[in-house]
Design a protein around this motif. Structure first.
Motif, PDB file in Angstrom:
ATOM      1  N   SER A 126       0.705  -1.196   0.042  1.00 22.90           N
ATOM      2  CA  SER A 126       0.241  -0.030  -0.142  1.00 22.90           C
ATOM      3  C   SER A 126       0.761   1.081   0.077  1.00 22.90           C
ATOM      4  CB  SER A 126      -0.910  -0.028   1.324  1.00 22.90           C
ATOM      5  OG  SER A 126      -1.584   1.180   1.431  1.00 22.90           O
ATOM      6  N   THR A 127       0.541   2.224  -0.578  1.00 16.70           N
ATOM      7  CA  THR A 127       1.140   3.613  -0.756  1.00 16.70           C
ATOM      8  C   THR A 127       0.772   4.658   0.405  1.00 16.70           C
ATOM      9  OG1 THR A 127      -0.418   4.538  -2.393  1.00 16.70           O
ATOM     10  CG2 THR A 127       1.708   3.613  -3.292  1.00 16.70           C
ATOM     11  N   ALA A 128      -0.382   4.089   1.268  1.00 14.70           N
ATOM     12  CA  ALA A 128      -0.818   4.906   2.182  1.00 14.70           C
ATOM     13  C   ALA A 128       0.246   5.205   3.247  1.00 14.70           C
ATOM     14  CB  ALA A 128      -2.243   4.251   2.697  1.00 14.70           C
ATOM     15  N   ASN A 129       0.989   4.077   3.724  1.00 13.49           N
ATOM     16  CA  ASN A 129       2.022   4.141   4.715  1.00 13.49           C
ATOM     17  C   ASN A 129       3.091   3.399   4.429  1.00 13.49           C
ATOM     18  OD1 ASN A 129       0.792   1.592   5.314  1.00 13.49           O
ATOM     19  ND2 ASN A 129      -0.060   2.354   7.102  1.00 13.49           N
ATOM     20  N   PHE A 130       4.185   3.626   5.146  1.00 13.78           N
ATOM     21  CA  PHE A 130       5.507   2.768   4.818  1.00 13.78           C
ATOM     22  C   PHE A 130       5.335   1.515   5.383  1.00 13.78           C
ATOM     23  CE2 PHE A 130       7.177   7.417   4.602  1.00 13.78           C
ATOM     24  CZ  PHE A 130       7.692   6.985   3.634  1.00 13.78           C
ATOM     25  N   GLY A 131       5.696   0.328   4.685  1.00 17.54           N
ATOM     26  CA  GLY A 131       5.708  -0.831   5.117  1.00 17.54           C
ATOM     27  C   GLY A 131       6.788  -1.664   4.429  1.00 17.54           C
ATOM     28  N   GLY A 132       6.725  -2.842   4.786  1.00 18.41           N
ATOM     29  CA  GLY A 132       7.822  -3.978   3.750  1.00 18.41           C
ATOM     30  C   GLY A 132       9.134  -3.672   4.627  1.00 18.41           C
ATOM     31  N   GLY A 133       9.953  -3.325   3.885  1.00 18.51           N
ATOM     32  CA  GLY A 133      11.504  -2.887   4.515  1.00 18.51           C
ATOM     33  C   GLY A 133      11.647  -1.466   5.271  1.00 18.51           C
ATOM     34  N   THR A 134      10.785  -0.949   5.273  1.00 15.91           N
ATOM     35  CA  THR A 134      10.753   0.528   5.684  1.00 15.91           C
ATOM     36  C   THR A 134      10.089   1.141   6.850  1.00 15.91           C
ATOM     37  OG1 THR A 134       9.085   1.382   4.143  1.00 15.91           O
ATOM     38  CG2 THR A 134      11.572   1.421   3.400  1.00 15.91           C
ATOM     39  N   LYS A 135      10.403   1.824   7.558  1.00 16.17           N
ATOM     40  CA  LYS A 135       9.594   2.271   8.813  1.00 16.17           C
ATOM     41  C   LYS A 135       9.606   4.040   8.755  1.00 16.17           C
ATOM     42  CE  LYS A 135      12.545   0.911  12.076  1.00 16.17           C
ATOM     43  NZ  LYS A 135      12.897   0.244  13.448  1.00 16.17           N
ATOM     44  N   GLN A 136       8.687   4.659   9.200  1.00 17.81           N
ATOM     45  CA  GLN A 136       8.842   6.251   9.124  1.00 17.81           C
ATOM     46  C   GLN A 136       9.281   6.552  10.569  1.00 17.81           C
ATOM     47  OE1 GLN A 136       5.113   8.046   8.478  1.00 17.81           O
ATOM     48  NE2 GLN A 136       6.046   9.952   8.406  1.00 17.81           N
ATOM     49  N   PHE A 137      10.018   7.588  10.553  1.00 20.13           N
ATOM     50  CA  PHE A 137      10.654   8.211  12.030  1.00 20.13           C
ATOM     51  C   PHE A 137      10.519   9.501  11.677  1.00 20.13           C
ATOM     52  CE2 PHE A 137      14.796  10.229  10.998  1.00 20.13           C
ATOM     53  CZ  PHE A 137      15.101   9.703   9.829  1.00 20.13           C
ATOM     54  N   THR A 138      10.506  10.501  12.770  1.00 21.82           N
ATOM     55  CA  THR A 138      10.583  11.825  12.718  1.00 21.82           C
ATOM     56  C   THR A 138      12.084  12.191  13.266  1.00 21.82           C
ATOM     57  OG1 THR A 138       9.755  11.863  14.859  1.00 21.82           O
ATOM     58  CG2 THR A 138       8.081  12.152  13.311  1.00 21.82           C
ATOM     59  N   THR A 139      12.378  13.243  12.800  1.00 23.74           N
ATOM     60  CA  THR A 139      13.709  14.035  13.031  1.00 23.74           C
ATOM     61  C   THR A 139      13.675  14.813  14.217  1.00 23.74           C
ATOM     62  OG1 THR A 139      13.452  15.581  11.509  1.00 23.74           O
ATOM     63  CG2 THR A 139      14.622  13.827  10.707  1.00 23.74           C
ATOM     64  N   PHE A 140      12.639  15.081  14.627  1.00 24.10           N
ATOM     65  CA  PHE A 140      12.412  16.163  15.817  1.00 24.10           C
ATOM     66  C   PHE A 140      11.104  16.107  16.329  1.00 24.10           C
ATOM     67  CE2 PHE A 140      11.368  20.176  17.871  1.00 24.10           C
ATOM     68  CZ  PHE A 140      12.456  20.386  18.475  1.00 24.10           C
ATOM     69  N   SER A 141      11.097  15.761  17.698  1.00 22.36           N
ATOM     70  CA  SER A 141       9.910  15.716  18.600  1.00 22.36           C
ATOM     71  C   SER A 141       9.838  16.546  19.542  1.00 22.36           C
ATOM     72  CB  SER A 141       9.949  14.286  19.262  1.00 22.36           C
ATOM     73  OG  SER A 141       8.788  14.134  20.005  1.00 22.36           O
ATOM     74  N   THR A 142       8.485  17.307  19.772  1.00 24.48           N
ATOM     75  CA  THR A 142       8.174  18.273  20.657  1.00 24.48           C
ATOM     76  C   THR A 142       7.697  17.963  22.124  1.00 24.48           C
ATOM     77  OG1 THR A 142       6.350  18.793  19.843  1.00 24.48           O
ATOM     78  CG2 THR A 142       7.708  20.254  19.046  1.00 24.48           C
ATOM     79  N   ASN A 143       7.704  16.370  22.038  1.00 25.87           N
ATOM     80  CA  ASN A 143       7.190  16.042  23.196  1.00 25.87           C
ATOM     81  C   ASN A 143       7.986  16.284  24.647  1.00 25.87           C
ATOM     82  OD1 ASN A 143       5.254  15.053  21.638  1.00 25.87           O
ATOM     83  ND2 ASN A 143       5.867  12.979  21.703  1.00 25.87           N
ATOM     84  N   ASN A 144       9.269  16.419  24.431  1.00 26.39           N
ATOM     85  CA  ASN A 144      10.231  16.441  25.535  1.00 26.39           C
ATOM     86  C   ASN A 144      10.284  17.865  25.855  1.00 26.39           C
ATOM     87  OD1 ASN A 144      10.688  13.760  25.517  1.00 26.39           O
ATOM     88  ND2 ASN A 144      12.417  13.666  24.295  1.00 26.39           N
ATOM     89  N   LEU A 145       9.812  18.750  25.070  1.00 25.76           N
ATOM     90  CA  LEU A 145       9.992  20.176  25.750  1.00 25.76           C
ATOM     91  C   LEU A 145       8.861  20.820  26.409  1.00 25.76           C
ATOM     92  CD1 LEU A 145      11.159  21.555  21.761  1.00 25.76           C
ATOM     93  CD2 LEU A 145      12.619  20.976  23.690  1.00 25.76           C
TER      94      LEU A 145
END
Length: 189
Positions: A126-145
Motif C-alpha cells: 500500500s502507498t498509504a503508509n510505509f511498510g515492507g522494509g521501511t518504517k517512518q521516523f521523525t527527526t524532531f519531537s516536541t514531546n520532551n519540550l
C-alpha cells in the motif's frame, strides 16, 4: 524393395523438425521466469519531513525495484539491518519516488542524508503508509519540550556562516547550514 530418396528425406526432415520444435518448447518452459513490470512511477508530493525513513532490515536496496529484470544490489539486508539499529542521523534515508508493479508491490526510491546511497526498496502493498522494509521516523519531537521552551523566542547570538563546519563536495565548498536547509526543503531531491 524400392528405395525412394525423396520420400526418405521428407520423413527424416519431418522427424527432425518435430524433434526441434519439441526441444524449443521444452527449453522455453524451463526459462519461463517472468519479471514484474512497473505500472506507475511518480514523484512523492507529500511534505518531505514526513518521508524520512529507517529500515527494518528485512529487504535490500536495489538499483531498480527488486523484482524487475536487471535489478542489482546496492545495499544488502545485513547492511540495512545495521543501519536500522544505528542511532546516527546520517544512517537514515528519505523517500522521494514511489512505484507500483503489476503484482501490486510498492517500491520507494530512497536516498541517504549524505547522498552516498540511492536506490529502490520494497515498501509493502500500500502507498498509504510505509511498510515492507521501511518504517517512518521523525527527526524532531516536541514531546520532551516544556511549554516555555516551545513558546519562547530564540535568537542566534552571532548569525552568519563564519563558524559553520565546512563539507566538501567535489570542488565546491558548501556550508553545513545550507546543506541542512536544502535537505529540509527537499532541494536535493
Amino acid at each position: 524393395m524400392r528405395f525412394d530418396l525423396k520420400k526418405s528425406l521428407f520423413i527424416s526432415m519431418a522427424a527432425l523438425g518435430l524433434f526441434a520444435a519439441t526441444a524449443t518448447i521444452n527449453a522455453n518452459q524451463a526459462d519461463a521466469k517472468t519479471y514484474a513490470r512497473v505500472t506507475s512511477n511518480s514523484k512523492m508530493s507529500s511534505d518531505p519531513t514526513t518521508r524520512n525513513i529507517s529500515f527494518t532490515g528485512g529487504n535490500a536496496i536495489y538499483t531498480k525495484a527488486g523484482t524487475l529484470r536487471g535489478a542489482r544490489l546496492v545495499a544488502s539486508t545485513a547492511t540495512l539491518s545495521t543501519l536500522a539499529n544505528s542511532n546516527s542521523s546520517s544512517d537514515n534515508f528519505r523517500a522521494y519516488r514511489v512505484a507500483t508493479t503489476n503484482r501490486g508491490s510498492v517500491y520507494y526510491k530512497v536516498v541517504s542524508f549524505d547522498q552516498q546511497t540511492r536506490g529502490w526498496i520494497y515498501g509493502g502493498k500500500s502507498t498509504a503508509n510505509f511498510g515492507g522494509g521501511t518504517k517512518q521516523f521523525t527527526t524532531f519531537s516536541t514531546n520532551n519540550l516544556s511549554d516555555a521552551q516551545q513558546n519562547s523566542l530564540y535568537k542566534i547570538a552571532s548569525p552568519g556562516i563564519a563558524n559553520a563546519p565546512i563539507l566538501k563536495f567535489g570542488t565546491k565548498i558548501i556550508r553545513f547550514c545550507v546543506i541542512m536547509i536544502k535537505i529540509r526543503i527537499g532541494v536535493f531531491l
